[in-house]
Design a protein around this motif. Structure first.
Motif, PDB file in Angstrom:
ATOM      1  N   UNK A 133       2.834  50.347 -53.130  1.00 57.24           N
ATOM      2  CA  UNK A 133       2.980  51.104 -54.375  1.00 57.24           C
ATOM      3  C   UNK A 133       4.209  51.996 -54.407  1.00 57.24           C
ATOM      4  N   UNK A 134       4.942  52.090 -53.303  1.00 59.88           N
ATOM      5  CA  UNK A 134       6.211  52.824 -53.317  1.00 59.88           C
ATOM      6  C   UNK A 134       7.336  51.898 -53.771  1.00 59.88           C
ATOM      7  N   UNK A 135       7.587  50.854 -52.987  1.00 57.46           N
ATOM      8  CA  UNK A 135       8.716  49.971 -53.283  1.00 57.46           C
ATOM      9  C   UNK A 135       8.509  49.154 -54.544  1.00 57.46           C
ATOM     10  N   UNK A 136       7.256  48.728 -54.795  1.00 61.16           N
ATOM     11  CA  UNK A 136       7.001  47.815 -55.900  1.00 61.16           C
ATOM     12  C   UNK A 136       6.567  48.516 -57.185  1.00 61.16           C
ATOM     13  N   UNK A 137       6.355  49.833 -57.103  1.00 63.10           N
ATOM     14  CA  UNK A 137       5.807  50.497 -58.286  1.00 63.10           C
ATOM     15  C   UNK A 137       6.445  51.854 -58.535  1.00 63.10           C
ATOM     16  N   UNK A 138       6.065  52.858 -57.772  1.00 58.58           N
ATOM     17  CA  UNK A 138       6.432  54.237 -58.133  1.00 58.58           C
ATOM     18  C   UNK A 138       7.937  54.463 -58.182  1.00 58.58           C
ATOM     19  N   UNK A 139       8.693  53.841 -57.272  1.00 61.80           N
ATOM     20  CA  UNK A 139      10.125  54.114 -57.222  1.00 61.80           C
ATOM     21  C   UNK A 139      10.930  53.239 -58.175  1.00 61.80           C
ATOM     22  N   UNK A 232       9.752  59.439 -58.902  1.00 64.05           N
ATOM     23  CA  UNK A 232       9.159  58.379 -58.096  1.00 64.05           C
ATOM     24  C   UNK A 232       8.274  58.933 -56.991  1.00 64.05           C
ATOM     25  N   UNK A 233       8.743  59.993 -56.328  1.00 64.30           N
ATOM     26  CA  UNK A 233       7.934  60.608 -55.279  1.00 64.30           C
ATOM     27  C   UNK A 233       6.726  61.343 -55.852  1.00 64.30           C
ATOM     28  N   UNK A 234       6.870  61.902 -57.045  1.00 63.07           N
ATOM     29  CA  UNK A 234       5.720  62.563 -57.685  1.00 63.07           C
ATOM     30  C   UNK A 234       4.605  61.542 -57.932  1.00 63.07           C
ATOM     31  N   UNK A 235       4.971  60.377 -58.427  1.00 67.14           N
ATOM     32  CA  UNK A 235       3.993  59.310 -58.643  1.00 67.14           C
ATOM     33  C   UNK A 235       3.384  58.869 -57.312  1.00 67.14           C
ATOM     34  N   UNK A 236       4.243  58.580 -56.335  1.00 66.68           N
ATOM     35  CA  UNK A 236       3.769  58.101 -55.042  1.00 66.68           C
ATOM     36  C   UNK A 236       2.891  59.105 -54.324  1.00 66.68           C
ATOM     37  N   UNK A 237       3.289  60.379 -54.342  1.00 65.13           N
ATOM     38  CA  UNK A 237       2.508  61.409 -53.664  1.00 65.13           C
ATOM     39  C   UNK A 237       1.154  61.624 -54.341  1.00 65.13           C
ATOM     40  N   UNK A 238       1.125  61.480 -55.672  1.00 70.85           N
ATOM     41  CA  UNK A 238      -0.141  61.624 -56.390  1.00 70.85           C
ATOM     42  C   UNK A 238      -1.079  60.462 -56.087  1.00 70.85           C
ATOM     43  N   UNK A 239      -0.547  59.245 -56.052  1.00 69.95           N
ATOM     44  CA  UNK A 239      -1.381  58.094 -55.698  1.00 69.95           C
ATOM     45  C   UNK A 239      -1.918  58.234 -54.280  1.00 69.95           C
ATOM     46  N   UNK A 377      15.023  67.439 -47.699  1.00 67.72           N
ATOM     47  CA  UNK A 377      15.211  67.740 -49.108  1.00 67.72           C
ATOM     48  C   UNK A 377      14.126  67.153 -49.998  1.00 67.72           C
ATOM     49  N   UNK A 378      13.672  65.946 -49.704  1.00 67.49           N
ATOM     50  CA  UNK A 378      12.685  65.279 -50.546  1.00 67.49           C
ATOM     51  C   UNK A 378      11.411  65.003 -49.752  1.00 67.49           C
ATOM     52  N   UNK A 379      10.282  64.933 -50.457  1.00 69.53           N
ATOM     53  CA  UNK A 379       8.992  64.642 -49.843  1.00 69.53           C
ATOM     54  C   UNK A 379       8.456  63.360 -50.445  1.00 69.53           C
ATOM     55  N   UNK A 380       8.412  62.315 -49.640  1.00 65.66           N
ATOM     56  CA  UNK A 380       7.930  61.039 -50.130  1.00 65.66           C
ATOM     57  C   UNK A 380       7.612  60.110 -48.977  1.00 65.66           C
ATOM     58  N   UNK A 381       6.794  59.106 -49.236  1.00 64.39           N
ATOM     59  CA  UNK A 381       6.375  58.150 -48.221  1.00 64.39           C
ATOM     60  C   UNK A 381       7.357  56.991 -48.104  1.00 64.39           C
ATOM     61  N   UNK A 382       7.393  56.398 -46.900  1.00 61.11           N
ATOM     62  CA  UNK A 382       8.124  55.151 -46.742  1.00 61.11           C
ATOM     63  C   UNK A 382       7.439  54.046 -47.535  1.00 61.11           C
ATOM     64  N   UNK A 383       6.109  53.997 -47.443  1.00 63.79           N
ATOM     65  CA  UNK A 383       5.359  52.957 -48.144  1.00 63.79           C
ATOM     66  C   UNK A 383       3.936  53.431 -48.393  1.00 63.79           C
ATOM     67  N   UNK A 384       3.274  52.782 -49.338  1.00 61.77           N
ATOM     68  CA  UNK A 384       1.880  53.077 -49.649  1.00 61.77           C
ATOM     69  C   UNK A 384       1.174  51.736 -49.863  1.00 61.77           C
ATOM     70  N   UNK A 385       0.786  51.066 -48.762  1.00 60.02           N
ATOM     71  CA  UNK A 385       0.158  49.750 -48.877  1.00 60.02           C
ATOM     72  C   UNK A 385      -1.275  49.851 -49.382  1.00 60.02           C
ATOM     73  N   UNK A 386      -1.590  49.029 -50.374  1.00 58.24           N
ATOM     74  CA  UNK A 386      -2.932  49.036 -50.959  1.00 58.24           C
ATOM     75  C   UNK A 386      -3.432  47.600 -51.098  1.00 58.24           C
ATOM     76  N   UNK A 387      -4.743  47.500 -51.293  1.00 56.45           N
ATOM     77  CA  UNK A 387      -5.369  46.201 -51.546  1.00 56.45           C
ATOM     78  C   UNK A 387      -6.368  46.354 -52.689  1.00 56.45           C
ATOM     79  N   UNK A 388      -6.665  45.239 -53.326  1.00 63.27           N
ATOM     80  CA  UNK A 388      -7.550  45.262 -54.498  1.00 63.27           C
ATOM     81  C   UNK A 388      -7.970  43.828 -54.786  1.00 63.27           C
TER      82      UNK A 388
END
Length: 396
Positions: A133-139, A232-239, A377-388
């Motif tokens: 959800x980081x590389x493919x969505x939020x960013x 992008x990081x706001x979205x990713x950090x919230x997810x 300077x920024x707060x964000x994840x390298x990746x956020x792997x999910x399944x569904x």
């Protein structure tokens, strides 16, 4: 400010610095460059409120003779004729044009645009049953939205997204990617000067501030870059919060807490912009008992200010409804109105669409396996792997 202590637990490091040095601390940046870190909420408010004493023009810095041209932080401090480094009437002229152009963005149309962008991205991975959800969505979302607000042709958007990401990285192609973006903006501004449209560049060009093409190009690039990583990081950090915190459990059986509440909590606890460089003292002064010399560099720790125990005695207290955070800075040089509101529409829509489309989304790894980027300077994840459950391949 660097090393495993910061990467592992920046909040604890801020607490340790505050305990030892108080709300304004001497720090050393990369390459042994000295600066002041402003950690106190009141002190950050004081610095950002007094733009004449704590100014933005980096040419005031007394340390330039000792700063190598390839210093890693040069992109943050090297003077450029953008609205970021402008002061006084010049800043008001440039910032006013940006604010007025952004204010004309219709919030309902913006939300509809965001929904289309988010649905399109989800369609690319919904059938797989897994995604990052980081590389493919939020960013990807902020740039895809802003590019359309700029009136860029759809055919230009994929290359633009790739080049903005490359220009913000430290890779070998960063400079080339930046130059491609400059050329792209120059072409866009030239086109909008000839044939204006219902878009941000056209409104800036037509503004009574009388921006030149060169000013418009460089400020458009600034707006685009400023929208990318923080949103992008706001979205990713919230997810991440909603997928790892039981208070925001997202399941088919359990419902979910307010997305707006999660977005606001992230701004307090994991704000996308952790530290901001910088301000330069226009003359000798004092700040929290520290003697600040004319030309000293100050780094604003927005994350530390948000956790200041003088303002928030319990740093983990429920932040619902409290929007007095410093995440968008403050004062004349804060994010120009209504940029924070636009960012919030983008972020909230991104989270809502994802949870509506993939209601059974779940983290694919243990929460402790998630890795934060080691950025001061920024707060964000390298990746956020999910399944569904796969199969939600088309927007409803």
């Amino acid at each position: 400010m660097y090393g495993p202590r910061f990467r592992h637990n920046p909040a604890q490091l801020y607490r340790d610095i505050r305990r030892e040095h108080g709300p304004v601390a001497p720090i050393v940046l990369e390459g042994g460059v000295p600066a002041w870190l402003v950690l106190g909420y009141r002190e950050v408010h004081q610095v950002t409120t007094n733009s004449q004493l704590f100014a933005r023009d980096s040419r005031r810095w007394h340390a330039w003779d000792n700063i190598p041209a390839d210093w890693p932080l040069m992109p943050y401090v090297g003077y450029q004729p953008t609205v970021l480094f402008a002061e006084g009437a010049e800043h008001q002229r440039r910032a006013g044009a940006i604010s007025d152009a952004l204010s004309a963005v219709d919030q309902f149309e913006l939300r509809a645009l965001c929904e289309r962008v988010c649905d399109g991205l989800i369609d690319t991975f919904a059938g797989r049953g897994q995604a990052d959800l980081i590389a493919e969505y939020s960013h990807q979302i902020p740039l895809l939205v802003v590019a359309r607000l700029f009136g860029l042709p759809d055919s230009d958007v994929p290359a633009l997204v790739q080049d903005i990401a490359a220009s913000l990285d430290e890779g070998d192609d960063a400079i080339n990617a930046h130059m491609r973006n400059v050329l792209r903006m120059q072409q866009l501004v030239a086109e909008k000067r000839k044939e204006p449209g219902p878009d941000i560049p056209s409104r800036m060009l037509a503004h009574p501030a009388g921006l030149t093409d060169e000013e418009t190009v460089i400020d458009l690039l600034m707006v685009m870059a400023a929208a990318q990583q923080p949103t992008g990081n706001w979205i990713g950090n919230t997810l991440r919060l909603m997928l790892t915190d039981d208070r925001f459990a997202v399941t088919l059986a359990g419902g979910r807490r307010s997305i707006g509440q999660a977005l606001n909590e992230v701004l307090w606890e994991d704000t996308p912009t952790q530290n901001y460089i910088g301000r330069w003292a226009a003359r000798d002064t004092q700040l929290a008992g520290r003697r600040i010399r004319a030309g000293d560099l100050l780094v604003l720790s927005l994350a530390a200010a948000n956790a200041d125990p003088q303002v928030r005695p319990d740093s983990h207290a429920d932040s619902a409804g409290n929007r007095a955070h410093m995440s968008f800075s403050h004062g004349e040089h804060s994010c120009p109105y209504p940029a924070p509101e636009i960012a919030e529409v983008i972020a909230q829509t991104a989270v809502e669409v994802l949870l509506d489309r993939l209601p059974d989304v779940d983290l694919a790894v243990a929460p402790e396996a998630l890795v934060w980027r080691p950025s001061v300077w920024m707060r964000g994840l390298f990746s956020l792997p999910v399944e569904f459950m796969p199969g939600y391949s088309h927007a409803v």
